[in-house]
Design a protein around this motif. Structure first.
Motif, PDB file in Angstrom:
ATOM      1  N   VAL A  77      24.677 -35.145  44.105  1.00 25.41           N
ATOM      2  CA  VAL A  77      25.285 -36.896  44.495  1.00 25.41           C
ATOM      3  C   VAL A  77      26.239 -36.695  45.263  1.00 25.41           C
ATOM      4  CG1 VAL A  77      22.969 -37.738  43.399  1.00 25.41           C
ATOM      5  CG2 VAL A  77      25.290 -37.762  42.867  1.00 25.41           C
ATOM      6  N   ARG A  78      27.471 -36.064  44.580  1.00 26.36           N
ATOM      7  CA  ARG A  78      28.722 -35.430  45.600  1.00 26.36           C
ATOM      8  C   ARG A  78      28.219 -34.794  47.268  1.00 26.36           C
ATOM      9  NH1 ARG A  78      30.423 -31.772  40.735  1.00 26.36           N
ATOM     10  NH2 ARG A  78      28.725 -31.077  41.562  1.00 26.36           N
ATOM     11  N   MET A  79      27.576 -34.427  47.247  1.00 29.05           N
ATOM     12  CA  MET A  79      27.467 -34.003  49.071  1.00 29.05           C
ATOM     13  C   MET A  79      26.982 -34.591  49.605  1.00 29.05           C
ATOM     14  SD  MET A  79      26.759 -29.962  48.070  1.00 29.05           S
ATOM     15  CE  MET A  79      26.694 -29.323  49.107  1.00 29.05           C
ATOM     16  N   MET A  80      26.206 -35.573  49.043  1.00 32.50           N
ATOM     17  CA  MET A  80      25.499 -36.994  49.879  1.00 32.50           C
ATOM     18  C   MET A  80      25.393 -37.973  50.242  1.00 32.50           C
ATOM     19  SD  MET A  80      21.767 -36.261  47.093  1.00 32.50           S
ATOM     20  CE  MET A  80      21.153 -36.492  48.513  1.00 32.50           C
ATOM     21  N   LYS A  81      25.379 -38.342  51.437  1.00 35.39           N
ATOM     22  CA  LYS A  81      26.162 -39.338  51.894  1.00 35.39           C
ATOM     23  C   LYS A  81      24.335 -40.839  52.219  1.00 35.39           C
ATOM     24  CE  LYS A  81      29.276 -37.904  55.232  1.00 35.39           C
ATOM     25  NZ  LYS A  81      30.050 -37.822  56.809  1.00 35.39           N
ATOM     26  N   ASP A  82      24.801 -41.873  52.362  1.00 37.64           N
ATOM     27  CA  ASP A  82      23.552 -42.925  51.797  1.00 37.64           C
ATOM     28  C   ASP A  82      22.873 -42.299  53.407  1.00 37.64           C
ATOM     29  OD1 ASP A  82      25.114 -43.710  50.276  1.00 37.64           O
ATOM     30  OD2 ASP A  82      25.708 -45.222  51.589  1.00 37.64           O
ATOM     31  N   ARG A  83      22.995 -41.645  54.511  1.00 36.08           N
ATOM     32  CA  ARG A  83      21.958 -41.403  54.947  1.00 36.08           C
ATOM     33  C   ARG A  83      20.703 -40.294  54.511  1.00 36.08           C
ATOM     34  NH1 ARG A  83      17.899 -42.613  58.133  1.00 36.08           N
ATOM     35  NH2 ARG A  83      17.303 -41.043  59.247  1.00 36.08           N
ATOM     36  N   TYR A 103      13.532 -42.899  43.498  1.00 36.12           N
ATOM     37  CA  TYR A 103      14.525 -42.122  43.952  1.00 36.12           C
ATOM     38  C   TYR A 103      15.267 -42.370  44.575  1.00 36.12           C
ATOM     39  CZ  TYR A 103       9.931 -38.968  44.070  1.00 36.12           C
ATOM     40  OH  TYR A 103       8.787 -38.890  43.913  1.00 36.12           O
ATOM     41  N   LEU A 104      15.802 -43.685  44.805  1.00 33.41           N
ATOM     42  CA  LEU A 104      16.815 -44.416  45.727  1.00 33.41           C
ATOM     43  C   LEU A 104      18.163 -44.677  44.268  1.00 33.41           C
ATOM     44  CD1 LEU A 104      16.386 -45.971  48.806  1.00 33.41           C
ATOM     45  CD2 LEU A 104      17.848 -43.859  48.339  1.00 33.41           C
ATOM     46  N   ASN A 105      17.093 -44.776  43.376  1.00 34.95           N
ATOM     47  CA  ASN A 105      17.741 -45.430  42.048  1.00 34.95           C
ATOM     48  C   ASN A 105      18.258 -44.627  41.286  1.00 34.95           C
ATOM     49  OD1 ASN A 105      17.204 -48.488  42.613  1.00 34.95           O
ATOM     50  ND2 ASN A 105      15.479 -48.297  40.674  1.00 34.95           N
ATOM     51  N   ILE A 106      17.989 -43.323  41.055  1.00 32.14           N
ATOM     52  CA  ILE A 106      17.680 -41.742  40.680  1.00 32.14           C
ATOM     53  C   ILE A 106      19.835 -41.597  40.919  1.00 32.14           C
ATOM     54  CG2 ILE A 106      16.985 -40.043  39.841  1.00 32.14           C
ATOM     55  CD1 ILE A 106      14.354 -40.527  39.481  1.00 32.14           C
ATOM     56  N   LYS A 111      26.316 -39.058  38.950  1.00 30.88           N
ATOM     57  CA  LYS A 111      27.325 -38.903  39.306  1.00 30.88           C
ATOM     58  C   LYS A 111      27.116 -37.753  39.520  1.00 30.88           C
ATOM     59  CE  LYS A 111      29.533 -43.478  36.820  1.00 30.88           C
ATOM     60  NZ  LYS A 111      30.813 -43.191  35.737  1.00 30.88           N
ATOM     61  N   ARG A 112      26.611 -36.758  39.308  1.00 29.66           N
ATOM     62  CA  ARG A 112      26.405 -35.637  39.538  1.00 29.66           C
ATOM     63  C   ARG A 112      25.063 -35.143  40.455  1.00 29.66           C
ATOM     64  NH1 ARG A 112      30.885 -32.057  35.746  1.00 29.66           N
ATOM     65  NH2 ARG A 112      30.145 -31.325  37.978  1.00 29.66           N
ATOM     66  N   ASN A 113      24.046 -34.207  39.543  1.00 25.77           N
ATOM     67  CA  ASN A 113      22.954 -33.809  39.481  1.00 25.77           C
ATOM     68  C   ASN A 113      21.776 -34.732  38.922  1.00 25.77           C
ATOM     69  OD1 ASN A 113      23.824 -31.345  40.500  1.00 25.77           O
ATOM     70  ND2 ASN A 113      24.617 -30.424  38.702  1.00 25.77           N
ATOM     71  N   ALA A 114      21.122 -34.812  39.811  1.00 20.83           N
ATOM     72  CA  ALA A 114      20.027 -35.940  39.567  1.00 20.83           C
ATOM     73  C   ALA A 114      19.151 -35.191  39.229  1.00 20.83           C
ATOM     74  CB  ALA A 114      20.407 -37.664  40.694  1.00 20.83           C
ATOM     75  N   CYS A 115      17.378 -35.211  38.360  1.00 14.84           N
ATOM     76  CA  CYS A 115      16.513 -34.714  38.814  1.00 14.84           C
ATOM     77  C   CYS A 115      15.557 -35.448  39.277  1.00 14.84           C
ATOM     78  CB  CYS A 115      16.594 -34.535  37.337  1.00 14.84           C
ATOM     79  SG  CYS A 115      14.957 -33.585  37.071  1.00 14.84           S
ATOM     80  N   LEU A 116      14.765 -35.463  40.596  1.00 11.33           N
ATOM     81  CA  LEU A 116      14.066 -35.978  41.033  1.00 11.33           C
ATOM     82  C   LEU A 116      12.323 -35.701  40.864  1.00 11.33           C
ATOM     83  CD1 LEU A 116      16.045 -35.927  44.512  1.00 11.33           C
ATOM     84  CD2 LEU A 116      16.855 -37.640  43.353  1.00 11.33           C
ATOM     85  N   GLU A 117      11.848 -34.889  40.279  1.00 12.00           N
ATOM     86  CA  GLU A 117      10.870 -35.090  39.439  1.00 12.00           C
ATOM     87  C   GLU A 117      10.796 -33.442  39.021  1.00 12.00           C
ATOM     88  OE1 GLU A 117       7.817 -35.927  39.885  1.00 12.00           O
ATOM     89  OE2 GLU A 117       8.399 -37.242  41.589  1.00 12.00           O
ATOM     90  N   ASN A 134      21.172 -32.390  52.610  1.00  8.15           N
ATOM     91  CA  ASN A 134      22.605 -32.199  51.996  1.00  8.15           C
ATOM     92  C   ASN A 134      22.518 -32.166  50.308  1.00  8.15           C
ATOM     93  OD1 ASN A 134      24.089 -31.785  54.344  1.00  8.15           O
ATOM     94  ND2 ASN A 134      24.616 -33.400  54.561  1.00  8.15           N
ATOM     95  N   GLY A 135      23.153 -32.119  49.906  1.00  8.67           N
ATOM     96  CA  GLY A 135      22.404 -31.999  48.423  1.00  8.67           C
ATOM     97  C   GLY A 135      21.170 -31.153  47.886  1.00  8.67           C
TER      98      GLY A 135
END
Length: 664
Positions: A77-83, A103-106, A111-117, A134-135
């Motif tokens: 998420v450090r490399m991601m913007k809202d878009r 997914y947006l909640n996750i 603050k760093r790496n997020a596991c999505l699936e 990105n990210g």
């Protein structure tokens, strides 16, 4: 004035260039190493290549455990913007059917790496093959699959989230199954996208070894189903079963009920996951009588046909009352086993020295681990004879004052019926590499010889009598001759023996003439019934019947070891007494027997000493094995049978006549 301005400008420019030069010197000279390290860390990284874990098979090559190539999805998420977050959330929502807000909640929470699936099938991951954001990145995330769910769970064990074996074969053979991880050096851009992989710096992963077990999948299914049916019929806290090849020590099936599914091992507690076949100990009751009897017979301290008085079911010994489950008077030594008399056994055991009794019990493996390749084995409890009382010795003879594991008991019974050889229990037949090349193959491990073949033959006949005429006659199977011993023992609870909670057990084998399978059934605290003959033995019968239907051709292959006496009844070869009163004759007469030499037939060795028999067999070109000392009492090849230089004859000798005194 103009000159002053010019001077100020020149000095300012010079100072500016000096500052730039200083900064460049600081960056390129003083901090060059540090900054180079940070640049390399940002642009390159070493990715671990996880080695593929080896598979597990049964003895016939049936795949029991394998790996599924799944993929997990992550985002930095450090490399991601809202878009960027919105793009990723929409894409995953379209593929997996979850809402975008999920997914947006996750993404917003981490603050760093997020596991999505986590652990999605590879075919689904292919839908994201061309997707870039990105990210967003993917990682291979293998799943360990136990193909048949709970089948053989206590043998197989399971792996944790780090893919490390935690129990069973998975733990014991983890270093062989896990393989050796590799690595690759990856270059990436500022967005984290892979630019290239340096092949020269890549170290390929080495897959783990495959493990082939001694377990027979069909037998395992039968054993587990019948244990489950038995618990449903008789009730109880748990049930344990083991099937073993007595001639090699290979375990053909091992099960505990309740069991668990290693695919989701976290759903049960440690009590369920515990392998009770080798961790839990119990007082075996009457199944231990055959161990005691084998020691007496092997030391020639009793004879199968001598009489013992069983005191009509109640016997006071050293102010302790010993009781039988039935009233009985005079019976034979063989009858003590067939009728399962505590009193008869307690009387007989007084003939043996405590040290000798301990030596035989220890020789059968009690009080020590069997060295099976599974974790957490319990060695049981066999106290040193120096602390025995006479009462301890008596009660131990019929299975109290000693605690054993089910695995120890089935291993000991294998030695009782296979000729007296104690083998180390085996669970793994071989290890192979990914190309199925055999790397290591286990062979039977002989621990020691415990009793003579002569003693083993007698005990085997006793155990057949238990099924034919004794406490297990209700489980006779038409067309299959088998033997076994029932066992019932009160559980020691809250400082005293309970009359409501019992261990009921049965140890059996078949076919009787040439045992191929020895099996143990143990039920902990059955509700409907308490005796081994009415609870555990019927479960064993059901197992044996189903195995016969599955594998009847192999099971029924047996070498005849019986012969008829003058009344036409079948008796074991080693029981056969030499009724010829003629003194032992010289080997010269044997070798001059024209019929044996010219027609290549086996002579009657029972007229000679063991030494003369060896000389004669050597002259005839026959291979031999001699058991015991003194005069020949039996031979494995009957007189008159054809022989050749490939023939192997086992000769049994005895140098001491067995006494036949009765006990009162």
């Amino acid at each position: 004035m103009n000159n002053k301005r010019l001077l100020i400008v020149v000095i300012s420019v010079l100072l500016f260039f000096v500052a730039i030069a200083g900064k460049l010197f600081y960056i390129q000279i003083i901090r060059s190493d540090d900054l180079k390290y940070y640049a390399q860390r940002q642009q390159t990284y070493v990715e671990k290549v996880k080695a593929e874990r080896g598979c597990i098979y049964d003895r016939d090559g049936n795949l029991l455990v394998y790996n599924k190539s799944d993929v997990s999805l992550f985002a930095d998420v450090r490399m991601m913007k809202d878009r960027d977050k919105e793009i990723v959330a929409k894409k995953l929502s379209d593929i997996f059917g979850r809402s975008e807000s999920y997914y947006l909640n996750i993404l917003n929470k981490e603050k760093r790496n997020a596991c999505l699936e986590r652990k999605i099938p590879k075919e689904k991951a292919l839908l994201l093959k061309d997707f870039k954001a990105n990210g967003f990145y993917t990682e291979n995330d293998e799943t360990r699959v136990y193909e048949y769910g709970s089948l053989a769970s206590h043998v197989l064990g399971y792996v944790n989230s780090e893919y490390v074996g935690q129990d069973g074969i998975e733990k014991s053979f983890n270093k062989y199954l896990c393989g050796e991880d590799g690595s690759m050096l990856i270059h990436r851009n500022a967005r984290g996208e892979i630019i290239t992989v340096e092949e020269q710096a890549t170290k390929p992963a080495i897959p783990g070894n495959n493990v082939c077990l001694t377990i027979n999948k069909s037998y395992q299914i039968i054993l587990e189903e019948e244990l489950k049916n038995g618990l449903a019929q008789f009730g109880g806290n748990s049930a344990t079963g083991i099937l073993m090849d007595p001639n090699t020590g290979e375990i053909l099936a091992l099960a505990n009920k309740d069991d668990y599914d290693p695919n989701c091992y976290w759903k049960v507690n440690d009590t369920v996951r515990r392998n009770k076949a080798l961790t839990d100990i119990y007082e075996p009751g009457s199944t231990f009588k055959c161990i005691s009897m084998a020691a007496l017979l092997d030391l020639n301290l009793c004879h199968p046909n001598e009489k013992v008085f069983t005191e009509n079911g109640a016997y006071k010994f050293k102010n302790v009352m010993i009781k039988d489950s039935h009233k009985g008077g005079w019976t034979t030594v063989k009858g003590v086993i067939e009728e399962s008399s505590n009193i008869g056994m307690a009387k007989l055991i007084q003939r043996i020295k405590s040290e000798d009794f301990y030596r035989y019990a220890r020789g059968f493996g009690f009080g020590n681990i069997t060295s099976i390749k599974l974790p957490a084995e319990n060695k049981g409890i066999l106290k040193n004879p120096s602390v025995w009382s006479e009462v301890n010795k008596a009660t131990m003879s019929y299975g109290y004052s000693v605690q054993v594991t089910p695995l120890q008991m089935v291993t000991a019974y294998s030695a009782l019926v296979n000729g007296g050889f104690l083998y180390e229990p085996q669970l793994v037949k071989r290890q192979t590499d990914i190309d199925n090349n055999v790397l290591f193959e286990n062979k039977p491990v002989l621990v020691r010889r415990v009793i003579s073949k002569h003693t083993s033959d007698i005990i085997r006949d006793f155990l057949v009598g238990v099924v034919e005429e004794g406490t297990a006659k209700a489980i006779k199977i038409e067309g299959l001759k088998m033997g076994g011993k029932t066992g019932t023992s009160m559980q020691f609870l809250n400082g005293k023996y309970s009359k409501e909670h019992y261990f009921t057990s049965y140890v059996g084998f078949f076919p009787a003439d040439n045992p191929k399978i020895v099996g143990l059934i143990l039920v902990n605290a059955p509700v409907n019934g308490k005796y081994g003959g009415t609870v555990a033995a019927p479960i064993f019968k059901n197992v044996a019947q189903r195995i016969m239907k599955t594998d009847s051709k192999d099971i029924l292959k047996s070498a005849p070891v019986d012969k008829s006496n003058s009344n036409g009844n079948k008796i074991p070869v080693s029981y056969a007494k030499n009724t010829n009163k003629t003194p032992a004759q010289s080997v010269t007469k044997l070798l001059s027997d024209e019929k044996c030499l010219t027609k290549h037939t086996m002579p009657d060795l029972r007229k000679y000493t063991g030494r003369d028999a060896i000389i004669a067999l050597s002259k005839l070109g026959v291979q031999y094995k001699v058991r015991g000392f003194g005069k020949v009492i039996s031979q494995s090849i009957e007189p008159g049978q054809k022989i050749s230089n490939k023939t192997i004859c086992e000769v049994y000798c005895e140098d001491k006549k067995i006494t036949g005194a009765s006990i009162y």
